[in-house]
Design an enzyme around this catalytic site. Structure first.
Site, PDB file in Angstrom:
ATOM      1  N   ARG A  30       0.809  -1.222   0.000  1.00 15.05           N
ATOM      2  CA  ARG A  30       0.000   0.000   0.000  1.00 15.05           C
ATOM      3  C   ARG A  30       0.847   1.279   0.000  1.00 15.05           C
ATOM      4  NH1 ARG A  30      -5.514  -0.568   1.072  1.00 15.05           N
ATOM      5  NH2 ARG A  30      -6.128  -2.627   0.412  1.00 15.05           N
ATOM      6  N   ARG A  34      -3.380   6.463  -0.192  1.00 14.56           N
ATOM      7  CA  ARG A  34      -3.863   7.595   0.589  1.00 14.56           C
ATOM      8  C   ARG A  34      -2.873   8.265   1.509  1.00 14.56           C
ATOM      9  NH1 ARG A  34      -9.174   4.785   2.712  1.00 14.56           N
ATOM     10  NH2 ARG A  34      -7.668   3.096   2.706  1.00 14.56           N
ATOM     11  N   ARG A  43      -6.346  11.748  -7.655  1.00 11.69           N
ATOM     12  CA  ARG A  43      -7.543  10.920  -7.554  1.00 11.69           C
ATOM     13  C   ARG A  43      -8.827  11.754  -7.377  1.00 11.69           C
ATOM     14  NH1 ARG A  43      -8.831   6.337  -5.113  1.00 11.69           N
ATOM     15  NH2 ARG A  43     -10.897   7.196  -5.420  1.00 11.69           N
ATOM     16  N   ASP A  79      -6.504  -3.006  -7.747  1.00 10.83           N
ATOM     17  CA  ASP A  79      -7.115  -3.561  -6.544  1.00 10.83           C
ATOM     18  C   ASP A  79      -7.424  -5.027  -6.785  1.00 10.83           C
ATOM     19  OD1 ASP A  79      -8.268  -2.617  -3.794  1.00 10.83           O
ATOM     20  OD2 ASP A  79      -9.694  -4.067  -4.598  1.00 10.83           O
ATOM     21  N   TYR A 154     -15.033 -11.920  -0.074  1.00  5.17           N
ATOM     22  CA  TYR A 154     -15.786 -10.722  -0.503  1.00  5.17           C
ATOM     23  C   TYR A 154     -17.006 -11.111  -1.329  1.00  5.17           C
ATOM     24  CZ  TYR A 154     -12.156  -7.523   1.139  1.00  5.17           C
ATOM     25  OH  TYR A 154     -11.298  -6.809   1.932  1.00  5.17           O
TER      26      TYR A 154
HETATM   27  O1  CP3 Z   1       0.346   0.486  -3.224  1.00  8.13           O
HETATM   28  C1  CP3 Z   1      -0.290  -0.569  -3.345  1.00  8.13           C
HETATM   29  O2  CP3 Z   1      -0.230  -1.480  -2.474  1.00  8.13           O
HETATM   30  C2  CP3 Z   1      -1.024  -0.852  -4.646  1.00  8.13           C
HETATM   31  C3  CP3 Z   1      -2.403  -0.709  -4.617  1.00  8.13           C
HETATM   32  C4  CP3 Z   1      -3.360  -1.660  -3.904  1.00  8.13           C
HETATM   33  C5  CP3 Z   1      -4.683  -1.258  -3.635  1.00  8.13           C
HETATM   34  N1  CP3 Z   1      -5.361  -2.324  -3.138  1.00  8.13           N
HETATM   35  C6  CP3 Z   1      -5.212   0.081  -3.891  1.00  8.13           C
HETATM   36  C7  CP3 Z   1      -6.345   0.565  -3.051  1.00  8.13           C
HETATM   37  C8  CP3 Z   1      -3.233  -2.986  -3.500  1.00  8.13           C
HETATM   38  C9  CP3 Z   1      -2.022  -3.902  -3.524  1.00  8.13           C
HETATM   39  C10 CP3 Z   1      -4.518  -3.401  -3.022  1.00  8.13           C
HETATM   40  C11 CP3 Z   1      -4.806  -4.760  -2.560  1.00  8.13           C
HETATM   41  C12 CP3 Z   1      -6.007  -5.005  -1.747  1.00  8.13           C
HETATM   42  N2  CP3 Z   1      -7.267  -4.493  -1.893  1.00  8.13           N
HETATM   43  C13 CP3 Z   1      -6.054  -5.960  -0.698  1.00  8.13           C
HETATM   44  C14 CP3 Z   1      -4.890  -6.804  -0.275  1.00  8.13           C
HETATM   45  C15 CP3 Z   1      -3.908  -5.994   0.490  1.00  8.13           C
HETATM   46  C16 CP3 Z   1      -4.196  -5.854   1.939  1.00  8.13           C
HETATM   47  O3  CP3 Z   1      -4.232  -4.702   2.397  1.00  8.13           O
HETATM   48  O4  CP3 Z   1      -4.335  -6.872   2.601  1.00  8.13           O
HETATM   49  C17 CP3 Z   1      -7.365  -5.966  -0.176  1.00  8.13           C
HETATM   50  C18 CP3 Z   1      -7.868  -6.801   0.961  1.00  8.13           C
HETATM   51  C19 CP3 Z   1      -8.123  -5.039  -0.959  1.00  8.13           C
HETATM   52  C20 CP3 Z   1      -9.558  -4.703  -0.823  1.00  8.13           C
HETATM   53  C21 CP3 Z   1      -9.691  -3.256  -0.495  1.00  8.13           C
HETATM   54  N3  CP3 Z   1      -9.650  -2.243  -1.446  1.00  8.13           N
HETATM   55  C22 CP3 Z   1      -9.795  -2.639   0.783  1.00  8.13           C
HETATM   56  C23 CP3 Z   1      -9.876  -3.380   2.091  1.00  8.13           C
HETATM   57  C24 CP3 Z   1      -9.796  -1.245   0.573  1.00  8.13           C
HETATM   58  C25 CP3 Z   1      -9.793  -0.136   1.623  1.00  8.13           C
HETATM   59  C26 CP3 Z   1     -11.133   0.436   1.883  1.00  8.13           C
HETATM   60  C27 CP3 Z   1     -11.006   1.747   2.625  1.00  8.13           C
HETATM   61  O5  CP3 Z   1     -11.336   2.772   2.033  1.00  8.13           O
HETATM   62  O6  CP3 Z   1     -10.543   1.726   3.770  1.00  8.13           O
HETATM   63  C28 CP3 Z   1      -9.711  -1.014  -0.804  1.00  8.13           C
HETATM   64  C29 CP3 Z   1      -9.636   0.293  -1.488  1.00  8.13           C
HETATM   65  C30 CP3 Z   1      -8.310   0.680  -1.980  1.00  8.13           C
HETATM   66  N4  CP3 Z   1      -7.477  -0.132  -2.695  1.00  8.13           N
HETATM   67  C31 CP3 Z   1      -7.700   1.951  -1.856  1.00  8.13           C
HETATM   68  C32 CP3 Z   1      -6.477   1.893  -2.540  1.00  8.13           C
HETATM   69  C33 CP3 Z   1      -5.488   3.015  -2.754  1.00  8.13           C
HETATM   70  C34 CP3 Z   1      -8.304   3.144  -1.129  1.00  8.13           C
HETATM   71  C35 CP3 Z   1      -9.397   3.730  -1.957  1.00  8.13           C
HETATM   72  C36 CP3 Z   1      -9.308   5.222  -2.185  1.00  8.13           C
HETATM   73  O7  CP3 Z   1      -8.216   5.799  -2.258  1.00  8.13           O
HETATM   74  O8  CP3 Z   1     -10.387   5.787  -2.366  1.00  8.13           O
END
Ligand code: CP3
Length: 349
Positions: A30, A34, A43, A79, A154
């Site tokens: 990550r 954010r 974004r 994602d 999910y």
């Molecule tokens: O930098 C990186 O790691 C690359 C980008 C990345 C994202 N999601 C972008 C994202 C990666 C590798 C993921 C993987 C992901 N997504 C996982 C596995 C990694 C982990 O943390 O265990 C999981 C479980 C998800 C599902 C998911 N997508 C979640 C739980 C969330 C967060 C929800 C929240 O808002 O708290 C997301 C959204 C997400 N994926 C964001 C980003 C940058 C945030 C959304 C935003 O910026 O509006």
């Protein structure tokens, strides 16, 4: 020269292969997202999933942490639900919540909605990775996907869950339907990783973020065969394959056995102990507690030194420094930059 050849001598790829390195490589799960003001800026007004389908935006967001922190690898901005969206499932990522599925998958008839993924479904991924590898040069790009169990959770629950009750109800109550579901997801995930490798990703990481909800015997029986199928699907490319989950201390051996070259470790198990559990022949990635970054610099460095000391055990043959889970959104980005520099300086030979 191909992207794979260009990155072969990088510290990150060498550490994955348990070869000697000039310094311990560092990247952060990550790292794109954010915690960075420049991410929030680009974004603005663009929904998460839409941002993943715009190659120029994906390229910019993926490069942001590389420029700022000088990490040793980029992770492709996307994602875990992107391939599911690409085969036509009605799902969205709700800010502050996570992936939400309009019609959850709960019956055999529902499986019909999970068709195979074709490279054309994700043309924007191929395009973005082509742009990225050109910009990254010798810095490796990590492709990634969600593992069958985490994706299934999910799809079955319809969104994030604490106890995975419907997921486990299917696993224990209808093991045949469960096996067919995770087998479908393994095929989709394998195809998605292949697209990323063929486009130029130098390594791949399989996120089984929520597998820690399972006991080892359940993991072995209900989950490991599907994850092993994903690793098998990409074995022939020879790119390092990383396997990561949270709360997986009791599963580390099995996660290695599933086929990974590198096992990701969360902050709960010291790396020398993780190496004993994983066994020889695999590198380790991890494992500073993400919350440590909220402490003063001296405390961050003391904890980072502990991680490095634990990784210096002869039982840890290759180490990629990372956090135990993702960067928390309110992390001070300067603390991350300082940490990269600290690990590089501390481990320089
Ligand atoms: O930098 C990186 O790691 C690359 C980008 C990345 C994202 N999601 C972008 C994202 C990666 C590798 C993921 C993987 C992901 N997504 C996982 C596995 C990694 C982990 O943390 O265990 C999981 C479980 C998800 C599902 C998911 N997508 C979640 C739980 C969330 C967060 C929800 C929240 O808002 O708290 C997301 C959204 C997400 N994926 C964001 C980003 C940058 C945030 C959304 C935003 O910026 O509006």
């Amino acid at each position: 020269m191909s992207a794979h050849q260009q990155t072969a001598a990088s510290p990150f790829i060498r550490a994955c292969r348990r070869e000697s390195v000039p310094h311990t490589p560092v990247w952060f799960m990550r790292q794109a997202g954010r915690s960075l003001p420049e991410y929030l800026k680009v974004r603005e007004g663009i929904p998460m999933l839409e941002s993943c389908m715009r190659p120029e935006l994906v390229t910019e967001i993926t490069l942001q942490p590389v420029r700022r922190h000088k990490v040793d690898a980029a992770i492709y901005y996307s994602d875990i639900v992107v391939p599911l969206k690409a085969i036509g499932l009605d799902l969205d990522i709700k800010p502050g919540v996570g992936p939400v599925v309009a019609q959850p998958i709960r019956t055999r008839a529902d499986l019909g909605r999970l068709r195979d993924l074709e490279p054309d479904d994700v043309g924007y991924v191929t395009e973005a990775i082509g742009m990225l590898t050109g910009e990254l040069g010798a810095t490796p790009l990590i492709g990634f996907a969600g593992a069958p169990f985490t994706l299934a959770s999910y799809l079955i629950e319809g969104g994030p869950s604490r106890s995975y009750e419907r997921t486990k109800a299917m696993m224990y109550g209808d093991p045949e339907l469960w096996a067919d579901l995770v087998d479908r997801l393994a095929a989709i995930t394998g195809a998605f990783l292949k697209v990323q490798i063929e486009a130029g990703a130098s390594a791949v990481q399989l996120f089984d973020s929520w597998a820690g909800a399972l006991a080892p015997q359940e993991y072995r029986r209900y989950v490991m065969p599907a994850s092993a199928k994903v690793f098998d699907a990409v074995a022939g490319y020879g790119v390092p394959r990383i396997h990561f989950g949270v709360g997986t201390g009791e599963l580390l051996g099995l996660m290695g056995e599933a086929g990974a070259d590198v096992v990701g470790v969360d902050w709960r198990v010291p790396l020398d102990e993780a190496a004993r559990r994983v066994g020889p022949g695999k590198a380790l990635q991890g494992n500073l507690d993400s919350a440590v970054l909220f402490a003063p610099t001296a405390a961050v460095e003391a904890k980072a030194r502990e991680v490095l000391a634990s990784a210096s055990s002869p039982q840890v043959p290759g180490h990629i420094f990372n956090l135990g889970h993702g960067v928390l959104p309110s992390t001070d980005p300067d603390a991350l930059t300082r940490l990269v520099d600290f690990v590089h300086t501390e481990t320089a030979v």
